[in-house]
Motif scaffolding. Sequence first.
Motif, mmCIF file in Angstrom:
data_model
loop_
_atom_site.group_PDB
_atom_site.id
_atom_site.type_symbol
_atom_site.label_atom_id
_atom_site.label_comp_id
_atom_site.label_asym_id
_atom_site.label_seq_id
_atom_site.Cartn_x
_atom_site.Cartn_y
_atom_site.Cartn_z
ATOM 1 N N LYS A 60 54.713 32.238 58.769
ATOM 2 C CA LYS A 60 54.548 33.546 59.392
ATOM 3 C C LYS A 60 53.095 33.726 59.829
ATOM 4 O O LYS A 60 52.177 33.163 59.229
ATOM 5 C CB LYS A 60 54.956 34.661 58.427
ATOM 6 C CG LYS A 60 56.462 34.728 58.190
ATOM 7 C CD LYS A 60 56.849 35.992 57.450
ATOM 8 C CE LYS A 60 58.360 36.119 57.343
ATOM 9 N NZ LYS A 60 58.770 37.385 56.687
ATOM 10 N N LYS A 61 52.918 34.495 60.872
ATOM 11 C CA LYS A 61 51.587 34.688 61.431
ATOM 12 C C LYS A 61 50.615 35.237 60.393
ATOM 13 O O LYS A 61 49.468 34.768 60.288
ATOM 14 C CB LYS A 61 51.672 35.636 62.636
ATOM 15 C CG LYS A 61 50.374 35.778 63.409
ATOM 16 C CD LYS A 61 50.584 36.581 64.676
ATOM 17 C CE LYS A 61 49.317 36.670 65.510
ATOM 18 N NZ LYS A 61 49.553 37.387 66.796
ATOM 19 N N GLU B 71 47.045 33.502 59.041
ATOM 20 C CA GLU B 71 45.757 34.205 59.073
ATOM 21 C C GLU B 71 45.134 34.298 57.693
ATOM 22 O O GLU B 71 43.924 34.068 57.528
ATOM 23 C CB GLU B 71 45.959 35.595 59.684
ATOM 24 C CG GLU B 71 46.354 35.558 61.154
ATOM 25 C CD GLU B 71 46.779 36.917 61.692
ATOM 26 O OE1 GLU B 71 46.706 37.117 62.909
ATOM 27 O OE2 GLU B 71 47.199 37.765 60.872
ATOM 28 N N VAL C 252 45.111 33.838 65.797
ATOM 29 C CA VAL C 252 46.301 33.002 65.726
ATOM 30 C C VAL C 252 47.272 33.412 66.820
ATOM 31 O O VAL C 252 47.571 34.602 66.997
ATOM 32 C CB VAL C 252 46.992 33.123 64.345
ATOM 33 C CG1 VAL C 252 48.299 32.345 64.330
ATOM 34 C CG2 VAL C 252 46.055 32.621 63.250
ATOM 35 N N LEU D 149 51.101 32.423 68.061
ATOM 36 C CA LEU D 149 52.312 31.690 67.701
ATOM 37 C C LEU D 149 52.885 30.905 68.872
ATOM 38 O O LEU D 149 52.827 31.334 70.021
ATOM 39 C CB LEU D 149 53.386 32.654 67.189
ATOM 40 C CG LEU D 149 53.129 33.370 65.865
ATOM 41 C CD1 LEU D 149 54.315 34.262 65.532
ATOM 42 C CD2 LEU D 149 52.877 32.374 64.727
ATOM 43 N N SER E 68 59.161 30.921 68.976
ATOM 44 C CA SER E 68 59.578 31.649 67.784
ATOM 45 C C SER E 68 60.891 32.369 68.028
ATOM 46 O O SER E 68 61.046 33.074 69.025
ATOM 47 C CB SER E 68 58.502 32.664 67.391
ATOM 48 O OG SER E 68 58.934 33.498 66.345
ATOM 49 N N SER F 191 57.386 34.098 62.963
ATOM 50 C CA SER F 191 57.031 32.796 62.406
ATOM 51 C C SER F 191 57.274 31.706 63.440
ATOM 52 O O SER F 191 58.010 31.895 64.397
ATOM 53 C CB SER F 191 57.855 32.515 61.145
ATOM 54 O OG SER F 191 59.246 32.558 61.449
ATOM 55 N N PHE G 88 51.503 26.447 66.363
ATOM 56 C CA PHE G 88 50.694 27.613 66.713
ATOM 57 C C PHE G 88 49.291 27.162 67.110
ATOM 58 O O PHE G 88 48.894 26.018 66.866
ATOM 59 C CB PHE G 88 50.621 28.593 65.539
ATOM 60 C CG PHE G 88 50.179 27.979 64.239
ATOM 61 C CD1 PHE G 88 48.822 27.869 63.920
ATOM 62 C CD2 PHE G 88 51.105 27.476 63.337
ATOM 63 C CE1 PHE G 88 48.408 27.298 62.731
ATOM 64 C CE2 PHE G 88 50.707 26.886 62.138
ATOM 65 C CZ PHE G 88 49.349 26.801 61.831
ATOM 66 N N SER H 56 46.679 38.622 72.464
ATOM 67 C CA SER H 56 47.909 37.904 72.147
ATOM 68 C C SER H 56 49.116 38.707 72.617
ATOM 69 O O SER H 56 49.347 39.821 72.152
ATOM 70 C CB SER H 56 47.995 37.665 70.637
ATOM 71 O OG SER H 56 49.145 36.906 70.320
#
Length: 461
Positions: free
Chosen positions: A304-305, A309, A331, A333, A336, A341, A345, A387
């Motif tokens: 998971k993001k 992090e 970050v 991704l 997904s 998640s 990445f 992002s």
Amino acid sequence: MGVNWEASMKIREFVMAVVAGVSMGVALPTSWGVEPSARLSAAERQRADAMIAKAIAYLRTKQDPASGGWSVPAQGPAYPAITGLVVRGMMMQPGVTQDDAHVAMGVKFMLNYQQADGGIYDKVLPGYNTSMCVTALSGVNTPQAKDAVKKGVEFLKSLQFGEGAISREGMGESPKVVGRNDPFYGGWGYGRHGRPDLSNSAWAIDALHAAGVEPTDEAFKRALVFLQRTQMVEDVGDTKINDMAYAKGSKQGGFIYATSVNKDRVGVGQSQAGEVAESLSGPKGTVAHVVLKNGDDGKPRTLKKGEIENRLKATLEKSARFEVGGAEMQVVLGPSSDGESASEFDVRSSIEDAKQLQRIVGSTFREDVESEKSIRVSEVTAWRGESRLRAYGSMTYSGFKSYLYANLAKDDPRVTEALRWIGENYTVRENPGMGTDGLYYYYVVMAKALDAWGSATVSTP
């Protein structure tokens, strides 16, 4: 239920490849130096025809002689959509008509699954199955087929989220009445997540177009609202395109999968391709691309993001040897399915030393990757970005095609922005943003979209 869905999907993908092959001569990028009038040469056309004939011959051997359908599970439920794909693909080839014995059996199979509500399905995926069957039956000139198409169109309109939606008891895919401000408005869904998506919406729009529904119809007008909200571009000049928060500031031009992840996570958008860093700014820095290894079950690991992090932050805090005080990281991704998640990445950083970022990221995810080669670091002129959800190939061609079927002008900003994305990401080697995932699906919607566009070339940078 005894459904061999994997086998059904293999037939579906094969049929999609056949449909793509007969849809059009390949559109070539102008950067290749090809004249706009160029399509397939006589020799290439001959090779293509031979390939298509061989494919159709193969499909004939896979028809169920008892029912007339394709990929019909013994235990049920049936998926008449697959038969619709086969019939449609076969009839696109000159010389194969509704009088063909295999086509006629397939048509009868689809008609046998028309329900009292007008849909053509067997217990599951009523919208998807009906869309495919209506598209196929629209090419059949018999009273029975015409009547089935008329009923099927009305059923599809009732499944569209909007003022005219009809909720049906016991139908998991049943839509709801919503107003224009609702993120679901104008779309169609598969039903599994309780929200509409662009894929199912595009197939429904295909069916309306094939059935001869006028672009001025309210169903098309509602669909345009949903289409714009899946196009990742906030505005062009003074023209507002996407009014959703997840598209604010975006200039991509391509399309994502949905306006919502499910019935609970509404209005946040969803892209199967993950995220992309837009509006790049700041000083130069570095980017590390990380690919996680497979788990014990053979499937790719995902993180998971938030966990990515936190682990990076912990590495910097615990390891004094990394003299990168004040370093910032972002970050982004990769592909997904849930928007939270991913198995790959990017780590974008203000650290200018590529070897330093390699050490930091390598130390953080050493147990999650196969080797150092799974982490690729490169230098960039501007590391910081916003992002946002990433537009990708199959959905962009689906949205672009749907705009054309809705009769938008070729110079409409919505159309030109989609076409710009297509030119910038033109390829037949992969589904841009998704790699080889959904490749045959990509080929089909690409062929249909470029055929609808009507030009033999695509302008590329």
